[in-house]
Design an enzyme around this catalytic site. Structure first.
Site, short mmCIF file in Angstrom:
data_model
loop_
_atom_site.label_atom_id
_atom_site.label_comp_id
_atom_site.label_asym_id
_atom_site.label_seq_id
_atom_site.Cartn_x
_atom_site.Cartn_y
_atom_site.Cartn_z
N SER A 252 0.84 -1.20 0.00
CA SER A 252 0.00 0.00 0.00
C SER A 252 0.87 1.25 0.00
O SER A 252 2.05 1.20 0.37
CB SER A 252 -0.90 0.02 1.23
OG SER A 252 -1.75 -1.08 1.25
N THR B 25 -9.79 -12.55 -0.36
CA THR B 25 -10.42 -13.63 -1.12
C THR B 25 -10.03 -15.01 -0.60
O THR B 25 -9.24 -15.13 0.33
CB THR B 25 -9.92 -13.58 -2.59
OG1 THR B 25 -8.49 -13.72 -2.55
CG2 THR B 25 -10.32 -12.32 -3.29
N ASP C 285 -5.93 -18.31 6.18
CA ASP C 285 -6.99 -17.45 5.67
C ASP C 285 -7.28 -16.40 6.75
O ASP C 285 -7.84 -16.72 7.81
CB ASP C 285 -8.26 -18.28 5.38
CG ASP C 285 -9.37 -17.43 4.78
OD1 ASP C 285 -9.27 -16.19 4.83
OD2 ASP C 285 -10.34 -18.01 4.26
N1 SAH Z 1 -0.40 -4.52 4.00
C1 SAH Z 1 0.12 -5.18 2.83
C2 SAH Z 1 -0.99 -5.29 1.80
C3 SAH Z 1 -0.74 -6.30 0.75
S1 SAH Z 1 -2.06 -6.40 -0.46
C4 SAH Z 1 1.27 -4.35 2.27
O1 SAH Z 1 1.17 -3.12 2.31
O2 SAH Z 1 2.27 -4.92 1.79
C5 SAH Z 1 -3.24 -7.41 0.37
C6 SAH Z 1 -2.74 -8.77 0.77
O3 SAH Z 1 -3.84 -9.52 1.29
C7 SAH Z 1 -2.18 -9.60 -0.39
O4 SAH Z 1 -0.86 -9.93 -0.07
C8 SAH Z 1 -3.09 -10.83 -0.44
O5 SAH Z 1 -2.37 -12.02 -0.77
C9 SAH Z 1 -3.64 -10.87 0.98
N2 SAH Z 1 -4.91 -11.58 1.14
C10 SAH Z 1 -6.01 -11.52 0.35
N3 SAH Z 1 -6.98 -12.32 0.84
C11 SAH Z 1 -6.48 -12.92 1.96
C12 SAH Z 1 -7.01 -13.83 2.91
N4 SAH Z 1 -8.24 -14.35 2.79
N5 SAH Z 1 -6.21 -14.22 3.93
C13 SAH Z 1 -4.95 -13.72 4.07
N6 SAH Z 1 -4.39 -12.84 3.21
C14 SAH Z 1 -5.16 -12.44 2.16
#
Ligand code: SAH
Length: 224
Positions: A60, A218, A144
């Site tokens: 982000s 997801t 998850d």
């Molecule tokens: N705070 C992080 C955001 C990464 S983007 C940063 O700034 O680096 C969002 C992340 O959520 C992705 O890495 C994606 O793989 C993860 N994500 C999506 N759905 C998820 C779920 N159900 N459980 C765990 N992680 C999840």
């Protein structure tokens, strides 16, 4: 405007975010200065914008990390326990761990193994990060995140870094009384940040804040 806060160094980026009012607290400013974004962003680390980290994930923008940390700040005291769902690059996970020192603990949960490894590897690039990993004050797990991480619950603060398809009861359940959840929620093709507070009597209130654009929360991709 986001780009106005970009800088040539980590120090300059954070100072510009502060000058532009995107960081207002000294504690958040110091914690973000203490974590070099170059260890987490694969390119242009001192630009105030999101960047791809592969696997359809993004780190982000610095002003979003600042906003999340500032929102959760009243609950980020030394010794506090924090959950970071969708830890991705690990940047915010590390900043949160700095904010709950000494004695605090942050758990980062990510559903893509390669990103669990990436977060851990990025955190290991600094002496402070290695110390957090070795002492157990910062842990990354593959799971998850919609189910939280019950083993360490309750949490003083929970951050969700991906947009949820609705309010996540399991996460609210794992909040301490009092505690705070920062979560982007999808509604009618729009995403908004919600700040969910659980008071000392367990009463929950949800406050809708500003519109955002996050990667969706997801099911894990099948190839992983
Ligand atoms: N705070 C992080 C955001 C990464 S983007 C940063 O700034 O680096 C969002 C992340 O959520 C992705 O890495 C994606 O793989 C993860 N994500 C999506 N759905 C998820 C779920 N159900 N459980 C765990 N992680 C999840």
């Amino acid at each position: 405007m986001a780009w106005r806060s970009s800088g040539a160094t980590n120090e300059a980026l954070i100072e510009n975010l502060y000058q532009n009012g995107l960081i207002t607290s000294e504690r958040v400013k110091n914690a973000m200065k203490g974590v070099d974004r170059a260890h987490y962003a694969p390119s242009a680390p001192y630009q105030d914008s999101p960047q791809s980290i592969g696997h359809r994930a993004t780190i982000s923008a610095p002003h979003m990390h600042a906003s999340a940390a500032e929102s959760l700040l009243p609950y980020l005291r030394p010794g506090a326990k924090v959950l970071d769902v969708g830890s991705g690059s690990g940047y915010l996970t590390h900043v949160l761990a700095e904010l709950v020192k000494p004695g605090g603990k942050v758990v980062g949960v990510e559903h893509i193994q390669a990103l669990v490894d990436l977060g851990r590897r990025n955190t290991g690039k600094s002496a402070e990060g290695r110390e957090l990993l070795e002492s157990g004050a910062l842990e990354y797990h593959k799971a998850d995140g919609r189910l939280g991480w019950p083993a360490e619950a309750p949490y003083d603060a929970i951050h969700v870094g991906a947009a949820a398809a609705g309010h996540q009861e399991a996460l609210i359940e794992q909040l301490r009384s009092p505690g705070r959840l920062f979560i982007p929620v999808e509604e009618a093709y729009m995403q908004h940040i919600y700040v969910v507070d659980k008071d000392e009597n367990g009463k929950v209130t949800k406050k809708k804040e500003y519109g955002v654009q996050y990667v969706p929360l997801t099911d894990a991709p099948t190839e992983d």
